[in-house]
Design an enzyme around this catalytic site. Structure first.
Site, PDB file in Angstrom:
ATOM      1  N   ARG A  89      -8.669  -0.505   4.767  1.00 41.66           N
ATOM      2  CA  ARG A  89      -7.299  -0.068   4.112  1.00 41.66           C
ATOM      3  C   ARG A  89      -5.902   0.143   3.819  1.00 41.66           C
ATOM      4  O   ARG A  89      -5.111   0.533   2.354  1.00 41.66           O
ATOM      5  CB  ARG A  89      -7.140   1.361   5.396  1.00 41.66           C
ATOM      6  CG  ARG A  89      -8.612   2.219   5.013  1.00 41.66           C
ATOM      7  CD  ARG A  89      -8.390   3.552   6.464  1.00 41.66           C
ATOM      8  NE  ARG A  89      -7.317   3.969   5.483  1.00 41.66           N
ATOM      9  CZ  ARG A  89      -6.687   5.624   5.890  1.00 41.66           C
ATOM     10  NH1 ARG A  89      -6.891   6.034   7.322  1.00 41.66           N
ATOM     11  NH2 ARG A  89      -5.766   6.276   5.562  1.00 41.66           N
ATOM     12  N   ARG A  94       1.379  14.183  13.054  1.00 39.94           N
ATOM     13  CA  ARG A  94       1.483  14.198  12.025  1.00 39.94           C
ATOM     14  C   ARG A  94       0.933  15.553  11.188  1.00 39.94           C
ATOM     15  O   ARG A  94       0.802  15.651  10.397  1.00 39.94           O
ATOM     16  CB  ARG A  94       0.501  13.440  10.905  1.00 39.94           C
ATOM     17  CG  ARG A  94       0.954  11.461  12.253  1.00 39.94           C
ATOM     18  CD  ARG A  94       0.062  10.553  11.590  1.00 39.94           C
ATOM     19  NE  ARG A  94       0.788  10.371  10.164  1.00 39.94           N
ATOM     20  CZ  ARG A  94       0.190   8.786   9.163  1.00 39.94           C
ATOM     21  NH1 ARG A  94      -1.036   8.444   9.743  1.00 39.94           N
ATOM     22  NH2 ARG A  94       0.983   9.232   8.592  1.00 39.94           N
ATOM     23  N   CYS A 143      -4.269  12.915  13.103  1.00 37.66           N
ATOM     24  CA  CYS A 143      -5.116  11.103  13.233  1.00 37.66           C
ATOM     25  C   CYS A 143      -4.997  10.285  14.088  1.00 37.66           C
ATOM     26  O   CYS A 143      -4.068  11.428  15.667  1.00 37.66           O
ATOM     27  CB  CYS A 143      -4.665  10.917  11.407  1.00 37.66           C
ATOM     28  SG  CYS A 143      -3.147   9.796  12.036  1.00 37.66           S
ATOM     29  N   LYS A 147       0.425  -1.034   0.117  1.00 34.63           N
ATOM     30  CA  LYS A 147       0.079   0.302  -0.115  1.00 34.63           C
ATOM     31  C   LYS A 147       0.504   1.493  -0.076  1.00 34.63           C
ATOM     32  O   LYS A 147       0.588   2.424  -0.604  1.00 34.63           O
ATOM     33  CB  LYS A 147      -1.161   0.397   1.434  1.00 34.63           C
ATOM     34  CG  LYS A 147      -2.324   1.572   1.754  1.00 34.63           C
ATOM     35  CD  LYS A 147      -2.141   1.675   2.641  1.00 34.63           C
ATOM     36  CE  LYS A 147      -1.156   1.122   4.164  1.00 34.63           C
ATOM     37  NZ  LYS A 147      -1.249   3.242   4.087  1.00 34.63           N
ATOM     38  N   ASN A 148       1.638   1.730   1.078  1.00 33.25           N
ATOM     39  CA  ASN A 148       2.466   2.586   0.767  1.00 33.25           C
ATOM     40  C   ASN A 148       3.458   3.004   0.301  1.00 33.25           C
ATOM     41  O   ASN A 148       4.746   3.947  -0.048  1.00 33.25           O
ATOM     42  CB  ASN A 148       3.406   1.924   2.434  1.00 33.25           C
ATOM     43  CG  ASN A 148       2.515   2.941   3.557  1.00 33.25           C
ATOM     44  OD1 ASN A 148       1.169   2.982   3.302  1.00 33.25           O
ATOM     45  ND2 ASN A 148       3.040   2.321   5.189  1.00 33.25           N
ATOM     46  N   ASP A 170       4.820   0.415  11.773  1.00 37.66           N
ATOM     47  CA  ASP A 170       3.850  -0.004  11.600  1.00 37.66           C
ATOM     48  C   ASP A 170       4.303  -1.080  11.706  1.00 37.66           C
ATOM     49  O   ASP A 170       3.145  -2.430  11.480  1.00 37.66           O
ATOM     50  CB  ASP A 170       4.073   0.159  10.087  1.00 37.66           C
ATOM     51  CG  ASP A 170       3.498   1.899   9.706  1.00 37.66           C
ATOM     52  OD1 ASP A 170       3.409   2.068  10.117  1.00 37.66           O
ATOM     53  OD2 ASP A 170       3.511   1.793   8.084  1.00 37.66           O
TER      54      ASP A 170
HETATM   55  C1  EPZ Z   1       4.310   7.463   6.556  1.00 40.94           C
HETATM   56  O1  EPZ Z   1       4.067   7.935   6.880  1.00 40.94           O
HETATM   57  C2  EPZ Z   1       3.357   5.754   5.986  1.00 40.94           C
HETATM   58  N1  EPZ Z   1       3.050   6.232   5.375  1.00 40.94           N
HETATM   59  C3  EPZ Z   1       3.092   5.305   7.443  1.00 40.94           C
HETATM   60  O2  EPZ Z   1       2.038   4.306   7.411  1.00 40.94           O
HETATM   61  C4  EPZ Z   1       4.734   4.875   8.607  1.00 40.94           C
HETATM   62  O3  EPZ Z   1       4.122   4.790   9.622  1.00 40.94           O
HETATM   63  C5  EPZ Z   1       5.678   6.109   8.413  1.00 40.94           C
HETATM   64  O4  EPZ Z   1       6.048   6.650   6.777  1.00 40.94           O
HETATM   65  C6  EPZ Z   1       6.626   5.967   9.088  1.00 40.94           C
HETATM   66  O5  EPZ Z   1       7.525   4.714   8.793  1.00 40.94           O
HETATM   67  C7  EPZ Z   1       2.512   5.947   4.495  1.00 40.94           C
HETATM   68  O6  EPZ Z   1       3.237   5.875   3.248  1.00 40.94           O
HETATM   69  C8  EPZ Z   1       1.626   6.358   3.195  1.00 40.94           C
HETATM   70  P1  EPZ Z   1       6.503   9.915   8.339  1.00 40.94           P
HETATM   71  P2  EPZ Z   1       4.981   9.637   7.095  1.00 40.94           P
HETATM   72  O7  EPZ Z   1       6.969  11.009   7.232  1.00 40.94           O
HETATM   73  O8  EPZ Z   1       4.972   9.973   5.501  1.00 40.94           O
HETATM   74  C9  EPZ Z   1       7.341  13.553  11.691  1.00 40.94           C
HETATM   75  C10 EPZ Z   1       0.010   2.948   7.501  1.00 40.94           C
HETATM   76  O9  EPZ Z   1      -0.240   2.939   9.272  1.00 40.94           O
HETATM   77  N2  EPZ Z   1       6.883  14.669  10.892  1.00 40.94           N
HETATM   78  O10 EPZ Z   1       8.030   9.223   8.214  1.00 40.94           O
HETATM   79  O11 EPZ Z   1       3.228  10.250   7.316  1.00 40.94           O
HETATM   80  C11 EPZ Z   1       6.157  12.432  11.425  1.00 40.94           C
HETATM   81  O12 EPZ Z   1       5.010  13.242  12.887  1.00 40.94           O
HETATM   82  C12 EPZ Z   1       0.882   4.505   8.108  1.00 40.94           C
HETATM   83  O13 EPZ Z   1       0.097   2.657   6.832  1.00 40.94           O
HETATM   84  C13 EPZ Z   1       6.893  15.974  10.824  1.00 40.94           C
HETATM   85  O14 EPZ Z   1       7.503  16.724  11.530  1.00 40.94           O
HETATM   86  O15 EPZ Z   1       5.714   9.454   8.034  1.00 40.94           O
HETATM   87  C14 EPZ Z   1       6.805  11.863  12.543  1.00 40.94           C
HETATM   88  O16 EPZ Z   1       6.445  11.914  13.894  1.00 40.94           O
HETATM   89  C15 EPZ Z   1       0.359   5.056   9.324  1.00 40.94           C
HETATM   90  N3  EPZ Z   1       6.749  16.588  10.315  1.00 40.94           N
HETATM   91  C16 EPZ Z   1       8.031  11.425  11.539  1.00 40.94           C
HETATM   92  O17 EPZ Z   1       8.339  12.109  11.180  1.00 40.94           O
HETATM   93  C17 EPZ Z   1       6.773  16.315   8.643  1.00 40.94           C
HETATM   94  O18 EPZ Z   1       6.497  17.654   7.690  1.00 40.94           O
HETATM   95  C18 EPZ Z   1       7.527  10.720  10.760  1.00 40.94           C
HETATM   96  O19 EPZ Z   1       7.483  11.005   9.548  1.00 40.94           O
HETATM   97  C19 EPZ Z   1       6.552  15.094   8.342  1.00 40.94           C
HETATM   98  C20 EPZ Z   1       6.310  13.365   9.214  1.00 40.94           C
END
Ligand code: EPZ
Length: 419
Positions: A399, A123, A118, A22-23, A307
Site C-alpha cells: 500500500r 481514527r 482501523c 503516497k500521503n 509514521d
Molecule cells: C494522515 O492520516 C496520514 N494519512 C497518516 O499516515 C499519518 O499517520 C497521520 O496523518 C498523522 O501524521 C494520510 O495522509 C493519507 P490525522 P490522518 O487526521 O489524516 C485524530 C500511513 O501509514 N482525529 O492527522 O487520518 C486522529 O484520530 C498513515 O501512511 C480526530 O480525532 O491523520 C489522530 O489521533 C497512517 N478527528 C489525530 O487526530 C478527526 O476528524 C491525527 O490524525 C480527524 C483526526
C-alpha cells in the site's frame, strides 16, 4: 499472498531513488475533482493506495489516464457523474474520505461511506464533518454513510481545529477553494504534504495565504482550472531507508530525499549516531560508530512522525542502552512490538510508551505485519537479524512502499519476494 524473505547481516551501501509521497499523492488526486479541466500529476508512486484512489475517482466519473510509460504520471479530468463514494472502496482505504470536501464544493452534495476504525486506532472523522457543517453543509449520518448537502454552496468560515489533523486540514482546504468568501483554518496541520497540496491548488487558481503555517486563509473562487503538479519525495520512505542505513551500519545516498522535510527526525537520528547530510541531489545517511538509545515522542510535523515510530523502534532495539518511545497520535500503534520481541527485541509497552532495551543482535523468524509502517519495520529488523526472516502477508507493505525489495537488494541486502 506474497511474502518477503530476508537473510540479515549485510551493511547497505549504494543509492536509492526516493519515490513520490503516497500521503501527498492521495489528496492531490482528490483535488482532481475540483475542476473539469486536466490535472496532471507527476511522480505519483505506483502503489495499491494510489490505485484505489484512481478507482474511486473513476467511479465518480473522472477519467484517469497514464500518459507516460512508467505509470508515474496521472492525468485526471472530466465532469463528475456520480457523487457517491461506496463502502467497498472506502473500507479499503480510509483516505477515500478526502473526496468529501471536493465533491461537496463542486456538486453541492456527496454521499461518502464512513471509514470506521482501523488497525492503528479509532481514527474518527468528526473534525472533517464539523468543519463542513461550519461552512454551511447539512450532514446526516445514515446507514454507515455521510450524506452531505450544501444547496446554496459552501460558505467561508473560521474553523479552529482542537488538534492539527492532516486529513481534516486537507479536506476543508479543498472545500474552501470553491466556497463563497473567506475561510480561515487555524491550528491547521502543516505537514509537507499539505504544502504540496496548497501549491497545487494555487497552480489551479486557488487563493491561499499562510502556506506552510498553522493558519491558512483561503478566499473562495468561482472555479479552478487545470494544472501540472509534481508530488514531493516521500519523507517517510526517506526516513525508513535512513534507519536501514543506521541499523545495518552502512552508507546510503537517498536521491531526491529532502532534509528539510524530515523535521525532528534529523536531530534524533544524529543523537543516536546516524548522520544525515544534504547533497546536491538528495541526502546521504551514514552510521557513525555505535548506536545509542535516545527517547522519542511522536507529534505533528515538524515533530517526530508517527509514521516513523515502528522503524525507529527497530533502530532502538539494536542500540546500546535503553530508550522510551511514546506514541501520542494513534492509540494502537504498537502492534509490531510482539513480532519484534519474537525476533529477540526487548520491548515492554506501558500505555502509550514503549521501553526498548537494546540488544546486540536480533534473530530471524517468520513474522506477520498488521499495518503499513509495522510491515516495513519487520523488513528492517530482518536486515539486521541473524538467519532468515520471512515477512508474511505483505499486502500492507504494497500500500505504501514502491519496490522495497528491489531498492534494498540493489544496495546489497539479501532480500527477495516470494509470490
Ligand atoms: C494522515 O492520516 C496520514 N494519512 C497518516 O499516515 C499519518 O499517520 C497521520 O496523518 C498523522 O501524521 C494520510 O495522509 C493519507 P490525522 P490522518 O487526521 O489524516 C485524530 C500511513 O501509514 N482525529 O492527522 O487520518 C486522529 O484520530 C498513515 O501512511 C480526530 O480525532 O491523520 C489522530 O489521533 C497512517 N478527528 C489525530 O487526530 C478527526 O476528524 C491525527 O490524525 C480527524 C483526526
Amino acid at each position: 499472498m506474497d511474502k518477503i524473505r530476508i537473510r540479515g547481516g549485510r551493511p547497505l551501501q549504494g543509492e536509492i531513488e526516493i519515490s513520490g509521497a503516497k500521503n501527498a499523492s492521495l489528496p492531490l488526486m482528490a483535488a482532481g475533482l475540483l475542476t473539469d479541466e486536466r490535472l496532471v500529476l507527476t511522480r505519483v508512486p505506483v502503489l495499491a493506495d494510489t490505485q484505489t484512489m484512481a478507482l474511486l475517482l473513476e467511479q465518480h466519473g473522472i477519467a484517469v489516464e497514464r500518459p507516460a510509460n512508467d505509470g508515474h504520471t496521472l492525468s485526471l479530468g472530466g465532469p463528475i457523474t456520480n457523487t457517491e463514494a461506496p463502502y467497498d472502496i472506502v473500507s479499503r482505504m480510509r483516505a477515500s474520505i478526502l473526496v468529501l470536501g471536493p465533491l461537496l464544493a463542486r456538486t453541492r452534495e456527496a454521499r461518502v461511506s464512513l471509514p470506521g476504525g482501523c488497525e492503528i486506532g479509532a481514527r474518527p472523522v468528526d473534525l472533517h464533518l464539523k468543519g463542513l457543517e461550519q461552512m454551511g453543509a447539512t450532514i446526516l449520518l445514515e446507514g454507515g454513510y455521510v450524506n452531505a448537502k450544501a444547496p446554496n454552496g459552501l460558505q467561508g468560515a473560521t474553523i479552529v481545529f482542537p488538534l492539527p489533523s492532516v486529513g481534516a486540514t486537507e479536506n476543508l482546504l479543498m472545500a474552501a477553494t470553491l466556497a463563497n468568501g473567506r475561510t480561515v483554518l487555524a491550528n491547521a496541520a502543516r505537514e509537507p504534504e499539505i504544502i504540496n497540496l496548497c501549491d497545487c491548488l494555487v497552480a489551479m487558481g486557488a487563493q491561499i495565504t499562510g502556506i506552510g503555517t498553522d493558519r491558512l486563509t483561503i478566499d473562495g473562487v468561482a472555479s479552478l482550472h487545470g494544472a501540472t503538479c509534481a508530488v514531493i519525495a516521500d519523507r517517510i520512505e526517506t526516513g525508513t531507508y535512513a534507519c536501514a542505513a543506521g541499523i545495518t551500519g552502512g552508507t546510503l545516498h537517498l536521491r531526491g530525499g529532502r532534509l528539510d522535510h524530515l523535521g525532528a527526525l534529523v536531530s534524533t537520528l544524529a543523537e543516536v549516531g546516524v548522520e544525515i547530510t544534504a547533497t546536491d541531489t538528495g541526502i546521504t545517511v551514514q552510521r557513525r560508530n555505535g548506536l545509542h538509545g535516545v527517547d522519542a515522542m511522536t507529534s505533528p510535523y515538524p515533530g517526530f512522525p508517527t509514521d516513523m515510530q515502528a522503524q525507529y523502534m527497530v533502530l532502538m532495539s539494536v542500540a546500546e542502552g535503553a530508550s522510551m518511545i511514546t506514541e501520542t497520535i494513534f492509540e494502537n500503534r504498537f502492534m509490531h512490538v510482539p513480532e519484534l520481541n519474537r525476533m529477540g527485541a526487548r520491548i515492554n509497552v506501558h500505555g502509550a510508551s514503549a521501553i526498548v532495551r537494546g540488544t546486540p543482535w536480533l534473530s530471524g523468524a517468520p513474522v506477520m505485519a498488521t499495518d503499513l509502517r509495522a510491515s516495513v519495520s519487520l523488513i528492517l529488523a530482518g536486515l539486521v537479524a541473524r538467519g532468515e526472516t520471512i515477512v508474511n502477508d505483505v499486502h500492507h507493505l504494497d500500500r505504501g512502499f514502491e519496490t522495497v525489495e528491489r531498492k534494498l537488494a540493489a544496495c546489497g541486502a539479501d532480500i527477495e519476494r516470494m509470490t
